[in-house]
Design an enzyme around this catalytic site. Sequence first.
Site, PDB file in Angstrom:
ATOM      1  N   CYS A 144       0.836  -1.202   0.000  1.00  0.00           N
ATOM      2  CA  CYS A 144       0.000   0.000   0.000  1.00  0.00           C
ATOM      3  C   CYS A 144       0.867   1.246   0.000  1.00  0.00           C
ATOM      4  CB  CYS A 144      -0.925  -0.019   1.219  1.00  0.00           C
ATOM      5  SG  CYS A 144      -1.934   1.459   1.369  1.00  0.00           S
ATOM      6  N   CYS A 147      -0.335   4.086   2.253  1.00  0.00           N
ATOM      7  CA  CYS A 147      -0.038   3.854   3.671  1.00  0.00           C
ATOM      8  C   CYS A 147       1.448   4.073   3.970  1.00  0.00           C
ATOM      9  CB  CYS A 147      -0.373   2.418   4.088  1.00  0.00           C
ATOM     10  SG  CYS A 147      -1.887   1.758   3.412  1.00  0.00           S
ATOM     11  N   ASP A 148       2.318   3.524   3.139  1.00  0.00           N
ATOM     12  CA  ASP A 148       3.735   3.413   3.504  1.00  0.00           C
ATOM     13  C   ASP A 148       4.686   4.296   2.706  1.00  0.00           C
ATOM     14  OD1 ASP A 148       2.941   1.485   5.335  1.00  0.00           O
ATOM     15  OD2 ASP A 148       3.247  -0.179   3.940  1.00  0.00           O
TER      16      ASP A 148
END
Length: 319
Positions: A144, A147-148
């Site tokens: 993701c 997200c990261d």
Amino acid sequence: MSDGQSGSFRDRNHYDVIIIGSGPAGYTAGIYTSRANLGTLIISGTLPGGQLMTTSEVENYPGFPNGIFGPELMMNMRQQAERFGAVIVDDEVLKVDFKKRPFIITTHAETYTAEATLICTGASPRKLGIPAEQQFSGRGVSYCATCDGPFFKGENIIVVGGGDTAMEEATFLTKFGKSVRVVHRRDSLRASKILQQKALENPKIEFIWNNVVADIKGNNKISNVLVKDINTGKERTIETGGLFVAIGHEPNTAIFKGQLELDDKGYIVLKQHTKTSVEGVFAAGDVHDHRYRQAVTAAGFGCMAAIDVEKWLSERKHS
Ligand code: NAP
């Protein structure tokens, strides 16, 4: 406050609503239904807390200006659902029977019945399927970018895939990475024209066509990957600090096949708001949403579905 059991049925294993799944959608739904005094059971599944249990810091969930660790966020949601009386069992659903009401839900340990069911089983990122993948998951391998991505500032990044997600993630990751290489198994992209064009025209993105990732290497953290040309069989090593696997998701709907309408990719089809094709069965989160797939959107869908469940149960009571 509810004791977790149905008001109308005092049977130990009968609930007003059973929520299957315990990601942000499931726990949020549980907070709302139990707070609305509905007997609520949450069956958490094999990974209580869902996908966020495998991520590190979550920086984009509103309300946490300094970020929060995924597992901590999920534990907070779980405690919040329990606070209002939701019963949570860490068990896996093996079988459901939605043919008649009350619905029958069978886990490893028990058989439960419910007036309404809310499916929040989520989706799982498709894996490359190479042995080192698991070892480096969370140590440079991510599923993701939203997200990261910010954790990979200044790194040489590799993205795998040729669909919309891969193009979007590659483009997004150019904000952080020193370089972004897209490794794709064919010589043409599946992504929509507009996303393709954006990625192809981005000077920071290089495409490595007709290649697959054959191995991941490093000590504590990823340091390079071995890519293999599928036409020539030639292998080469590329130095990298981050590998984003964007080869699609698979909804966790195997147990619902034949019980509910699913689309051609296996996602649950919603008929009206959060209602599925079976009256009394609702769905929320990544199990029907392949577009947004964020913790906050899943939580929002969970809230919407809980309100729909509550309304549906109360209409039935008064009809
Ligand atoms: P997808 O469309 O299924 O694409 C997956 C990509 O990964 C394909 O290019 C596929 O290659 C490749 N792939 C699959 N398995 C692989 C494997 N084992 N090894 C190497 N490569 C593999 O998935 P997605 O990109 O996540 O998109 C899912 C859905 O969400 C789509 O409907 C998409 O349109 C939608 N979406 C839309 C947006 C947007 O509109 N902004 C953004 C993201 C996603 P092949 O091409 O060779 O099959």
